[in-house]
Design a protein around this motif. Structure first.
Motif, mmCIF file in Angstrom:
data_model
loop_
_atom_site.group_PDB
_atom_site.id
_atom_site.type_symbol
_atom_site.label_atom_id
_atom_site.label_comp_id
_atom_site.label_asym_id
_atom_site.label_seq_id
_atom_site.Cartn_x
_atom_site.Cartn_y
_atom_site.Cartn_z
ATOM 1 N N ILE A 14 0.836 -1.194 0.000
ATOM 2 C CA ILE A 14 0.000 0.000 0.000
ATOM 3 C C ILE A 14 0.874 1.248 0.000
ATOM 4 C CG2 ILE A 14 -1.647 1.370 1.336
ATOM 5 C CD1 ILE A 14 -2.810 -1.300 2.319
ATOM 6 N N GLU A 15 1.878 1.256 0.895
ATOM 7 C CA GLU A 15 2.768 2.411 0.972
ATOM 8 C C GLU A 15 3.513 2.615 -0.339
ATOM 9 O OE1 GLU A 15 5.217 1.579 4.302
ATOM 10 O OE2 GLU A 15 3.618 1.866 5.768
ATOM 11 N N LEU A 16 3.952 1.505 -0.940
ATOM 12 C CA LEU A 16 4.688 1.597 -2.193
ATOM 13 C C LEU A 16 3.799 2.141 -3.298
ATOM 14 C CD1 LEU A 16 7.278 1.048 -3.755
ATOM 15 C CD2 LEU A 16 6.457 -1.282 -4.166
ATOM 16 N N MET A 17 2.559 1.649 -3.392
ATOM 17 C CA MET A 17 1.661 2.104 -4.441
ATOM 18 C C MET A 17 1.276 3.564 -4.244
ATOM 19 S SD MET A 17 1.704 -0.300 -6.411
ATOM 20 C CE MET A 17 0.642 0.520 -7.581
ATOM 21 N N THR A 18 1.102 3.997 -2.981
ATOM 22 C CA THR A 18 0.813 5.396 -2.728
ATOM 23 C C THR A 18 1.989 6.276 -3.146
ATOM 24 O OG1 THR A 18 -0.645 4.845 -0.895
ATOM 25 C CG2 THR A 18 0.179 7.086 -0.971
ATOM 26 N N LEU A 19 3.195 5.831 -2.830
ATOM 27 C CA LEU A 19 4.387 6.573 -3.215
ATOM 28 C C LEU A 19 4.495 6.674 -4.727
ATOM 29 C CD1 LEU A 19 6.977 7.988 -2.238
ATOM 30 C CD2 LEU A 19 8.138 5.796 -2.419
ATOM 31 N N THR A 70 5.610 13.465 -5.082
ATOM 32 C CA THR A 70 4.811 12.359 -4.557
ATOM 33 C C THR A 70 3.421 12.892 -4.229
ATOM 34 O OG1 THR A 70 5.200 12.685 -2.172
ATOM 35 C CG2 THR A 70 6.913 11.505 -3.431
ATOM 36 N N LEU A 71 2.532 11.984 -3.853
ATOM 37 C CA LEU A 71 1.188 12.412 -3.482
ATOM 38 C C LEU A 71 1.181 13.212 -2.184
ATOM 39 C CD1 LEU A 71 -0.976 9.302 -4.412
ATOM 40 C CD2 LEU A 71 -0.371 11.297 -5.789
ATOM 41 N N LEU A 72 2.266 13.153 -1.443
ATOM 42 C CA LEU A 72 2.370 13.953 -0.229
ATOM 43 C C LEU A 72 2.546 15.439 -0.555
ATOM 44 C CD1 LEU A 72 4.736 11.642 1.850
ATOM 45 C CD2 LEU A 72 2.236 11.746 1.893
ATOM 46 N N ALA A 76 -0.939 18.965 -1.691
ATOM 47 C CA ALA A 76 -1.399 20.199 -1.044
ATOM 48 C C ALA A 76 -0.624 21.411 -1.546
ATOM 49 C CB ALA A 76 -1.267 20.083 0.472
ATOM 50 N N GLU A 77 0.684 21.243 -1.762
ATOM 51 C CA GLU A 77 1.492 22.344 -2.293
ATOM 52 C C GLU A 77 1.068 22.690 -3.720
ATOM 53 O OE1 GLU A 77 5.615 21.391 -1.936
ATOM 54 O OE2 GLU A 77 5.411 20.699 0.131
ATOM 55 N N LYS A 78 0.787 21.671 -4.509
ATOM 56 C CA LYS A 78 0.316 21.904 -5.874
ATOM 57 C C LYS A 78 -1.004 22.665 -5.856
ATOM 58 C CE LYS A 78 -0.585 21.635 -10.265
ATOM 59 N NZ LYS A 78 0.086 22.513 -11.248
ATOM 60 N N ALA A 86 4.508 10.074 -8.711
ATOM 61 C CA ALA A 86 3.110 10.530 -8.741
ATOM 62 C C ALA A 86 2.642 10.548 -10.184
ATOM 63 C CB ALA A 86 2.989 11.914 -8.114
ATOM 64 N N TYR A 87 1.775 9.629 -10.537
ATOM 65 C CA TYR A 87 1.268 9.551 -11.899
ATOM 66 C C TYR A 87 0.379 10.758 -12.206
ATOM 67 C CZ TYR A 87 2.447 4.530 -11.632
ATOM 68 O OH TYR A 87 3.068 3.322 -11.484
ATOM 69 N N PRO A 88 0.284 11.173 -13.458
ATOM 70 C CA PRO A 88 -0.629 12.264 -13.811
ATOM 71 C C PRO A 88 -2.076 11.995 -13.397
ATOM 72 C CG PRO A 88 0.887 11.870 -15.614
ATOM 73 C CD PRO A 88 1.125 10.773 -14.612
ATOM 74 N N ASN A 89 -2.532 10.742 -13.545
ATOM 75 C CA ASN A 89 -3.931 10.474 -13.193
ATOM 76 C C ASN A 89 -4.166 10.559 -11.682
ATOM 77 O OD1 ASN A 89 -2.612 8.086 -12.531
ATOM 78 N ND2 ASN A 89 -3.853 6.781 -13.868
#
Length: 346
Positions: free
Chosen positions: A61-66, A261-263, A266-268, A299-302
């Motif tokens: 899960i952590e790997l896929m989120t990263l 990354t998805l983390l 918020a900055e984006k 972080a994938y575009p989708n």
């Protein structure tokens, strides 16, 4: 080779030029991880909700989120804000017909797509799922087109990923649309991608004469009114040479596309939000252009689009009924309801 070493192997290749078949192999790895972990990851905060999951499952899960995976299946999604299905939920091909001729184009709010033609290449390369014709008929009026220049040929690329099209296909698609809907206008950012000739002007002119109509272009740096722009393709020139139209650099642009990354979502969103807030009070002589798209190695575009589009939808929903100019809002995988919401601010 076990799953994690395979992922580490492909990830280690990212800082250099990818090998042949790289995107497809990494996408295949992603699919296998998803198949093995029956848990839906929708937000960064979901990382905390893994109680009872085996340790290996948590690691996956952590790997896929990263890596920026967006969910648990390869099935397409059609939400009010995000759509990666093959066709829009509904169309709105002639919405500019209702705009007054006297309005400067810089005061029009319109939706656009980032890397408009990037529909091939796997999860790390794909930014859209609709064809060019579908995007235009759904209401998109800003196109982001990237061409690779090799011996006078202009093929469409997103980085290393060839998009199975050339610039002539884009020109023909836009020309056909404008002939069918002469009340509309199309703005197109055009830049060189995956080649460094810095000399595409001659090839671009040749393609225009072959696949479109020279008189279809807006041949001026001056800001047109809606009436003057009807039926025109406005090239936002992101390359050297004599003027073909307006210069891309003349726009007021927010394009903080690097989202490691998805983390960092918020900055984006903060960058997007600040530019959207500036647009209504900004100089009306300039077109404001806000990119909601983003991507990074992890972080994938989708994945970024699912999160940013949702925030954008909520932001717009809260402002319904207000008279605001936002300029161009450019997205990956936008949905028809979100396009319509943007259009309705005119």
């Amino acid at each position: 080779m076990s799953l994690l070493p395979r992922l580490n192997f492909w990830s280690s290749m990212l800082p250099i030029a990818p090998p042949s078949g790289y995107w497809d192999k990494l996408h295949s790895v992603e699919s296998k991880c998803i198949w093995k972990v029956p848990i839906n990851i929708t937000e960064e905060s979901d990382m905390a909700s893994t109680k009872g999951v085996p340790r290996m499952g948590k690691m996956l899960i952590e790997l896929m989120t990263l890596l920026g995976a967006v969910g648990l299946s390869n099935s397409a999604i059609q939400r009010p804000d995000y759509d990666d299905t093959p066709a829009p939920e509904f169309l709105n091909p002639s919405w500019m017909a209702d705009l007054p001729d006297s309005r400067p184009l810089s005061e029009v709010t319109m939706p656009g797509t980032h890397n408009t033609m990037a529909i091939y290449g796997g999860a790390l390369a794909e930014c859209q799922s609709w064809s060019l014709a579908s995007q235009l008929r759904a209401g998109v009026r800003f196109l982001d087109v990237r061409v690779r220049h090799v011996r006078g040929n202009l093929t469409i690329h997103h980085g290393v990923s060839y998009q199975r099209a050339h610039f002539g296909d884009v020109l023909e698609g836009v020309a056909d649309f404008l002939r069918e809907y002469p009340s509309e206008t199309v703005l197109m950012r055009l830049k060189e991608e995956f080649s460094e000739t810095f000399d595409i002007y001659g090839a671009v002119v040749s393609y225009i004469h072959l696949y479109a109509d020279w008189d279809m272009l807006w041949h001026s740096r001056l800001m047109p009114t809606v009436g003057q722009a009807r039926g025109k393709l406005i090239v936002l020139q992101d390359f050297g040479g004599p003027d073909l139209g307006m210069r891309y650099g003349s726009l007021d642009i927010a394009d903080d596309w690097k989202v490691p990354t998805l983390l960092h979502v918020a900055e984006k969103w903060q960058s997007v939000h600040e530019h959207l807030e500036a647009a209504p009070v900004g100089n009306k002589a300039y077109i404001f252009l806000t990119y909601g798209s983003g991507a990074g190695i992890f972080a994938y575009p989708n994945a970024i689009a699912q999160r940013i589009n949702a925030r954008l939808y909520d932001y717009m929903m809260a402002l319904i009924g207000q008279n605001r100019r936002f300029g161009i809002i450019t997205m990956d995988f936008p949905a028809a309801p979100l396009l319509q919401m943007i259009i309705n601010f005119n």
